[in-house]
Design an enzyme around this catalytic site. Sequence first.
Site, PDB file in Angstrom:
ATOM      1  N   SER A  48      44.830  29.866  46.190  1.00  0.00           N
ATOM      2  CA  SER A  48      45.891  30.837  45.804  1.00  0.00           C
ATOM      3  C   SER A  48      47.331  30.113  46.571  1.00  0.00           C
ATOM      4  O   SER A  48      48.331  30.383  45.989  1.00  0.00           O
ATOM      5  CB  SER A  48      45.790  32.117  46.466  1.00  0.00           C
ATOM      6  N   HIS A  55      41.641  33.490  40.814  1.00  0.00           N
ATOM      7  CA  HIS A  55      42.750  32.629  40.149  1.00  0.00           C
ATOM      8  C   HIS A  55      42.386  31.885  39.073  1.00  0.00           C
ATOM      9  O   HIS A  55      42.990  31.023  38.493  1.00  0.00           O
ATOM     10  CB  HIS A  55      43.492  31.978  41.163  1.00  0.00           C
ATOM     11  N   LYS A 108      44.771  40.153  38.330  1.00  0.00           N
ATOM     12  CA  LYS A 108      45.680  38.727  38.055  1.00  0.00           C
ATOM     13  C   LYS A 108      45.979  38.742  36.476  1.00  0.00           C
ATOM     14  O   LYS A 108      46.505  39.324  35.746  1.00  0.00           O
ATOM     15  CB  LYS A 108      45.119  37.678  38.784  1.00  0.00           C
TER      16      LYS A 108
HETATM   17  C1  LIG Z   1      41.201  34.364  45.914  1.00  0.00           C
HETATM   18  C2  LIG Z   1      41.775  36.013  46.054  1.00  0.00           C
HETATM   19  N1  LIG Z   1      40.717  36.564  46.089  1.00  0.00           N
HETATM   20  C3  LIG Z   1      40.754  37.908  46.209  1.00  0.00           C
HETATM   21  C4  LIG Z   1      42.200  38.552  46.141  1.00  0.00           C
HETATM   22  C5  LIG Z   1      42.412  40.011  45.930  1.00  0.00           C
HETATM   23  O1  LIG Z   1      42.231  40.649  44.884  1.00  0.00           O
HETATM   24  P1  LIG Z   1      42.718  41.937  44.511  1.00  0.00           P
HETATM   25  O2  LIG Z   1      44.090  42.246  44.549  1.00  0.00           O
HETATM   26  O3  LIG Z   1      42.123  42.383  43.059  1.00  0.00           O
HETATM   27  O4  LIG Z   1      42.170  43.032  45.535  1.00  0.00           O
HETATM   28  C6  LIG Z   1      43.298  37.610  45.765  1.00  0.00           C
HETATM   29  C7  LIG Z   1      44.450  38.183  45.805  1.00  0.00           C
HETATM   30  O5  LIG Z   1      45.479  37.842  46.334  1.00  0.00           O
HETATM   31  C8  LIG Z   1      43.031  36.293  45.832  1.00  0.00           C
HETATM   32  O6  LIG Z   1      43.861  35.586  45.840  1.00  0.00           O
END
Ligand SMILES: Cc1ncc(COP(=O)(O)O)c(C=O)c1O
Length: 396
Positions: A183, A211, A242
């Site tokens: 990310s 992502h 997302k």
């Molecule tokens: C790689 C990754 N996993 C999990 C999440 C968490 O997702 P959520 O916002 O649905 O809790 C994010 C969000 O920033 C992320 O970038």
Amino acid sequence: MNEKFQGMMRTELDRLEREGLSVRIRTLDSEQGPACTIDGKYVVNLAANNYLGIIGRKDVKEAAKRAIDEFGVGSGAVKTIIGNTRLIVEGEKKLAAFKQVEDVLMYQGGLTANSGTIPALVHEGDFIFSDELNHASIIDGCRLSKAKIIPFKHCDTKSLQEKLAEHEHEPGTKFVVTDGVFSMDGDIAPLPDIVETARKYDAVTMVDDAHGEGVLGDHGRGIVNHFHLEGEIDVEVGTMSKAFGVVGGYVAGTHALVQYLKNKSRTILFSSTITPADAGAILKVVDILTESDELVHKLWDNATYFKGKMKEYGFNTWRSETPITPVIIGDGKLAKDLSSRLFEKGVFAQSLGYPTVPKELARIRCMLCSAHTKEQLDFAADMFRESAIELGILKG
Ligand SMILES: Cc1ncc(COP(=O)(O)O)c(C=O)c1O
């Protein structure tokens, strides 16, 4: 009130403020789109994970409204009590077909999917091999599991292989976990090599496709489809928060995995399910993506266009291979100043500094969306260039 406790927090907040590390939380005053109103100012939005512009889509909003009309606004309980609406059940089925897996289990978000799944699958005495740049929610899940956590070098299968070999003859499950798309940097995990390496050591594999969902693969089916690894990954985690434009998460895999997690995952057992509006919207988004890959193509077209323009202007977009476009500035304060200057000029792009990224790699992270127009992207890139020259980051 415990004064000592309050004082401890004030001291830490003062330090964060002094060192320029205190968070600045802006307020959105309008529907989120490729441009929107933030803190009362209309700006081009380069900060959202709304990759496919779903948040503002009329047909998705209507699906969410219909779901509210039928099921109300809340889920009322955890899945195993009465929170499991028909919409969630249908969403799990549809998502499983879309992801080409046996089964799917919906969570409340990507964070709860990671933090509820990993500790259900690995325990004290087991070994987790985790990419050193994995997302915080994976790290939290690993810590909760009480397994031994062994980080391997970022996207480096040689490093993974060495670590696996060191522990080859020890008892306990070997569990390899990686983000799909990272990310902060926008690069893609070398999943085929990771799977091959893990297999040599009889290790279980897990990928977080937060992502990659709606971004990679045929019709946005994600990283597993992108690399044609269907049936090769033990646990796939993702988020609906997302590209899908709502709030929610999921785990995809075999019936056995899903059934096991329904019985063992603490964030399933002890936290209420997603709302009917989210579930209704998810069903619609899966239909949209199944029917057409137009949004995914538009997203990549915009990402390639913007990245090209920024490179042409002399910016360093680091190792990005996806619509996540970091613009490396180096110094944390300078990155913050650039973000503020951009905001004044009508562009919102978030700066990221230590400890989120290494001290010397502070950056502005630009998130592209299929709904951006070329005019908005030209404007944003031009404002980047103008502001960077004013701040001495680029030569005029
Ligand atoms: C790689 C990754 N996993 C999990 C999440 C968490 O997702 P959520 O916002 O649905 O809790 C994010 C969000 O920033 C992320 O970038």
